[in-house]
Write a protein that holds these residues in place. Structure first.
Motif, PDB file in Angstrom:
ATOM      1  N   VAL A   1      82.551  28.878  44.196  1.00 28.55           N
ATOM      2  CA  VAL A   1      81.380  28.211  44.750  1.00 28.55           C
ATOM      3  C   VAL A   1      80.267  28.160  43.700  1.00 28.55           C
ATOM      4  O   VAL A   1      80.186  29.017  42.819  1.00 28.55           O
ATOM      5  CB  VAL A   1      80.888  28.951  46.019  1.00 28.55           C
ATOM      6  CG1 VAL A   1      80.187  30.261  45.662  1.00 28.55           C
ATOM      7  CG2 VAL A   1      79.975  28.071  46.866  1.00 28.55           C
ATOM      8  N   GLN A   2      79.412  27.159  43.792  1.00 31.11           N
ATOM      9  CA  GLN A   2      78.264  27.027  42.887  1.00 31.11           C
ATOM     10  C   GLN A   2      77.005  27.358  43.682  1.00 31.11           C
ATOM     11  O   GLN A   2      76.341  26.483  44.245  1.00 31.11           O
ATOM     12  CB  GLN A   2      78.187  25.612  42.326  1.00 31.11           C
ATOM     13  CG  GLN A   2      77.105  25.368  41.301  1.00 31.11           C
ATOM     14  CD  GLN A   2      77.315  26.121  40.007  1.00 31.11           C
ATOM     15  OE1 GLN A   2      76.606  27.099  39.748  1.00 31.11           O
ATOM     16  NE2 GLN A   2      78.267  25.687  39.198  1.00 31.11           N
ATOM     17  N   LEU A   3      76.685  28.655  43.765  1.00 35.05           N
ATOM     18  CA  LEU A   3      75.518  29.147  44.487  1.00 35.05           C
ATOM     19  C   LEU A   3      74.590  29.869  43.520  1.00 35.05           C
ATOM     20  O   LEU A   3      75.051  30.594  42.640  1.00 35.05           O
ATOM     21  CB  LEU A   3      75.934  30.159  45.557  1.00 35.05           C
ATOM     22  CG  LEU A   3      76.488  29.686  46.896  1.00 35.05           C
ATOM     23  CD1 LEU A   3      76.936  30.900  47.710  1.00 35.05           C
ATOM     24  CD2 LEU A   3      75.471  28.881  47.676  1.00 35.05           C
ATOM     25  N   SER A   4      73.295  29.693  43.714  1.00 35.57           N
ATOM     26  CA  SER A   4      72.350  30.499  42.947  1.00 35.57           C
ATOM     27  C   SER A   4      72.258  31.882  43.596  1.00 35.57           C
ATOM     28  O   SER A   4      72.623  32.062  44.769  1.00 35.57           O
ATOM     29  CB  SER A   4      70.975  29.843  42.942  1.00 35.57           C
ATOM     30  OG  SER A   4      70.407  29.870  44.252  1.00 35.57           O
ATOM     31  N   LYS A   5      71.779  32.851  42.835  1.00 31.31           N
ATOM     32  CA  LYS A   5      71.593  34.202  43.381  1.00 31.31           C
ATOM     33  C   LYS A   5      70.588  34.167  44.528  1.00 31.31           C
ATOM     34  O   LYS A   5      70.728  34.891  45.526  1.00 31.31           O
ATOM     35  CB  LYS A   5      71.101  35.143  42.281  1.00 31.31           C
ATOM     36  CG  LYS A   5      72.132  35.455  41.214  1.00 31.31           C
ATOM     37  CD  LYS A   5      73.317  36.220  41.783  1.00 31.31           C
ATOM     38  CE  LYS A   5      74.306  36.582  40.674  1.00 31.31           C
ATOM     39  NZ  LYS A   5      75.526  37.237  41.220  1.00 31.31           N
ATOM     40  N   GLU A   6      69.573  33.300  44.391  1.00 34.43           N
ATOM     41  CA  GLU A   6      68.549  33.190  45.443  1.00 34.43           C
ATOM     42  C   GLU A   6      69.163  32.670  46.737  1.00 34.43           C
ATOM     43  O   GLU A   6      68.848  33.165  47.827  1.00 34.43           O
ATOM     44  CB  GLU A   6      67.429  32.260  44.978  1.00 34.43           C
ATOM     45  CG  GLU A   6      66.585  32.786  43.831  1.00 34.43           C
ATOM     46  CD  GLU A   6      67.268  32.711  42.472  1.00 34.43           C
ATOM     47  OE1 GLU A   6      66.822  33.409  41.548  1.00 34.43           O
ATOM     48  OE2 GLU A   6      68.276  31.959  42.356  1.00 34.43           O
ATOM     49  N   GLU A   7      70.037  31.673  46.642  1.00 27.64           N
ATOM     50  CA  GLU A   7      70.698  31.133  47.836  1.00 27.64           C
ATOM     51  C   GLU A   7      71.600  32.185  48.474  1.00 27.64           C
ATOM     52  O   GLU A   7      71.625  32.329  49.698  1.00 27.64           O
ATOM     53  CB  GLU A   7      71.510  29.893  47.462  1.00 27.64           C
ATOM     54  CG  GLU A   7      70.657  28.684  47.120  1.00 27.64           C
ATOM     55  CD  GLU A   7      71.460  27.550  46.502  1.00 27.64           C
ATOM     56  OE1 GLU A   7      71.015  26.388  46.605  1.00 27.64           O
ATOM     57  OE2 GLU A   7      72.527  27.807  45.900  1.00 27.64           O
TER      58      GLU A   7
ATOM     59  N   GLN B   1      78.729  23.222  52.083  1.00 26.01           N
ATOM     60  CA  GLN B   1      79.279  23.692  53.354  1.00 26.01           C
ATOM     61  C   GLN B   1      78.875  25.133  53.648  1.00 26.01           C
ATOM     62  O   GLN B   1      78.493  25.473  54.777  1.00 26.01           O
ATOM     63  CB  GLN B   1      80.804  23.565  53.340  1.00 26.01           C
ATOM     64  CG  GLN B   1      81.297  22.138  53.226  1.00 26.01           C
ATOM     65  CD  GLN B   1      82.804  22.031  53.322  1.00 26.01           C
ATOM     66  OE1 GLN B   1      83.451  22.764  54.065  1.00 26.01           O
ATOM     67  NE2 GLN B   1      83.395  21.111  52.567  1.00 26.01           N
ATOM     68  N   VAL B   2      78.937  25.971  52.637  1.00 26.71           N
ATOM     69  CA  VAL B   2      78.643  27.393  52.832  1.00 26.71           C
ATOM     70  C   VAL B   2      77.185  27.610  53.244  1.00 26.71           C
ATOM     71  O   VAL B   2      76.884  28.379  54.168  1.00 26.71           O
ATOM     72  CB  VAL B   2      78.969  28.180  51.539  1.00 26.71           C
ATOM     73  CG1 VAL B   2      78.430  29.611  51.617  1.00 26.71           C
ATOM     74  CG2 VAL B   2      80.476  28.197  51.299  1.00 26.71           C
ATOM     75  N   ILE B   3      76.266  26.918  52.572  1.00 27.56           N
ATOM     76  CA  ILE B   3      74.845  27.081  52.890  1.00 27.56           C
ATOM     77  C   ILE B   3      74.549  26.591  54.304  1.00 27.56           C
ATOM     78  O   ILE B   3      73.837  27.249  55.070  1.00 27.56           O
ATOM     79  CB  ILE B   3      73.968  26.334  51.863  1.00 27.56           C
ATOM     80  CG1 ILE B   3      74.040  27.031  50.506  1.00 27.56           C
ATOM     81  CG2 ILE B   3      72.520  26.237  52.340  1.00 27.56           C
ATOM     82  CD1 ILE B   3      73.378  26.260  49.384  1.00 27.56           C
TER      83      ILE B   3
ATOM     84  N   VAL C   1      80.245  36.783  48.592  1.00 31.07           N
ATOM     85  CA  VAL C   1      81.090  36.033  47.663  1.00 31.07           C
ATOM     86  C   VAL C   1      82.173  36.962  47.113  1.00 31.07           C
ATOM     87  O   VAL C   1      81.860  37.959  46.451  1.00 31.07           O
ATOM     88  CB  VAL C   1      80.273  35.437  46.507  1.00 31.07           C
ATOM     89  CG1 VAL C   1      81.187  34.679  45.549  1.00 31.07           C
ATOM     90  CG2 VAL C   1      79.179  34.516  47.043  1.00 31.07           C
ATOM     91  N   VAL C   2      83.420  36.650  47.404  1.00 29.73           N
ATOM     92  CA  VAL C   2      84.540  37.442  46.906  1.00 29.73           C
ATOM     93  C   VAL C   2      84.967  36.865  45.554  1.00 29.73           C
ATOM     94  O   VAL C   2      85.254  35.668  45.452  1.00 29.73           O
ATOM     95  CB  VAL C   2      85.727  37.417  47.894  1.00 29.73           C
ATOM     96  CG1 VAL C   2      86.885  38.254  47.366  1.00 29.73           C
ATOM     97  CG2 VAL C   2      85.285  37.912  49.262  1.00 29.73           C
TER      98      VAL C   2
END
Length: 280
Positions: A12-18, A126-128, A26-27
């Motif tokens: 996934v492409q998530l920022s640490k803040e998100e 989708q995750v957010i 996150v596995v």
């Protein structure tokens, strides 16, 4: 009633803040390089892994989370009675979703597995949203219905600039690969929920530039764009030009820019990039 816990994997492409804002677990996937094992964003950063990959004469070997790792994660998150919704990278791309399903069967928690049929920033879309709905008290079924809508309102394109990793990994015939490299062949792939579809195969960056221009025109003619993602495996003048063009054409649209995860780096190779967008 405890809110639903959201789990995903490190493609996934998530920022640490998100990740922190929405309490997303996150596995990590793992990559073996030069006899050392690296876990995405835990034992190595994305930028560090790219540097290691560029120096190494061998291709990284990647692996999905173990079934036991998934089961342990679900047991921990569900220990207070919470349900777990686990959203993962496209099943046709890796075995991560399968490992999650098997881990869920071994877990004592109530776990639902959802195949995003995407990767990278489209997976994050989708995750957010799932995490937002979970915080609002939505049910698993309500969240899944929303994720299906997001899935079909998402577009993603991947530009392959250097074919070395495709050749080393056996995804391209060695002879064809050498010829393609000699001819400076570049690829553009359309990442759909069903398959990776080659759309452009041409000599030099001009072939990719024409396709990027076509993608931007497609975006401008679509319904309102809600989010844009640009993922890279090392920035260069060409990818920086794409970023500028996206910002100029869509000045009010949130845009996430980041390094690809090590798993994608291993497959797509240096200087590859991805453009994604979510329609409202």
């Amino acid at each position: 009633m405890n809110p639903i816990k959201i789990v995903t994997d490190s493609t996934v492409q998530l920022s640490k803040e998100e990740q922190e804002k929405y309490n997303i677990t996150v596995v990590p996937l793992a990559a073996m390089l030069d006899h050392s094992l690296y876990y995405d964003d835990i034992t190595v950063s994305k930028a560090e892994f790219l540097h290691l990959m560029e120096k190494s004469p061998v291709l990284p070997k990647t692996s999905q989370p173990s079934i036991g790792q998934m089961a342990e994660t679900y047991n921990r998150l569900g220990s207070n009675g919470s349900e777990v919704l686990s959203i993962h990278v496209a099943g046709y791309l890796t075995g991560t979703c399968s490992a999650a399903q098997q881990g869920a069967m071994l877990s004592s928690s109530k776990v639902t597995i959802f195949d995003s049929q995407f990767v990278d920033r489209p997976l994050a879309y989708q995750v957010i949203r799932a995490a937002e709905l979970a915080q609002q008290g939505a049910s698993i079924e309500e969240i899944k219905q929303e994720l299906e809508l997001i899935k079909w309102n998402t577009k993603m394109y991947i530009g392959i600039v250097n074919l070395d990793n495709l050749i080393k990994g056996g995804r391209m015939n060695q002879t064809l690969g050498r010829i393609s490299t000699f001819l400076n062949i570049k690829l553009m792939l359309n990442f759909t929920p069903e398959a990776l579809i080659p759309e452009v195969k041409g000599r030099g960056l001009k072939a990719l530039q024409k396709k990027v221009e076509s993608i931007i025109m497609e975006m401008k003619s679509s319904a309102d764009i809600k989010q844009i993602g640009f993922t890279h495996i090392g920035l260069n003048p060409f990818s920086e030009k794409i970023i500028r063009s996206l910002k100029e054409n869509f000045p009010g649209v949130p845009m996430h820019i980041g390094y690809a995860c090590p798993t994608l780096m291993a497959h797509a190779g240096k200087e590859a990039f991805a453009i994604s967008y979510l329609k409202k």
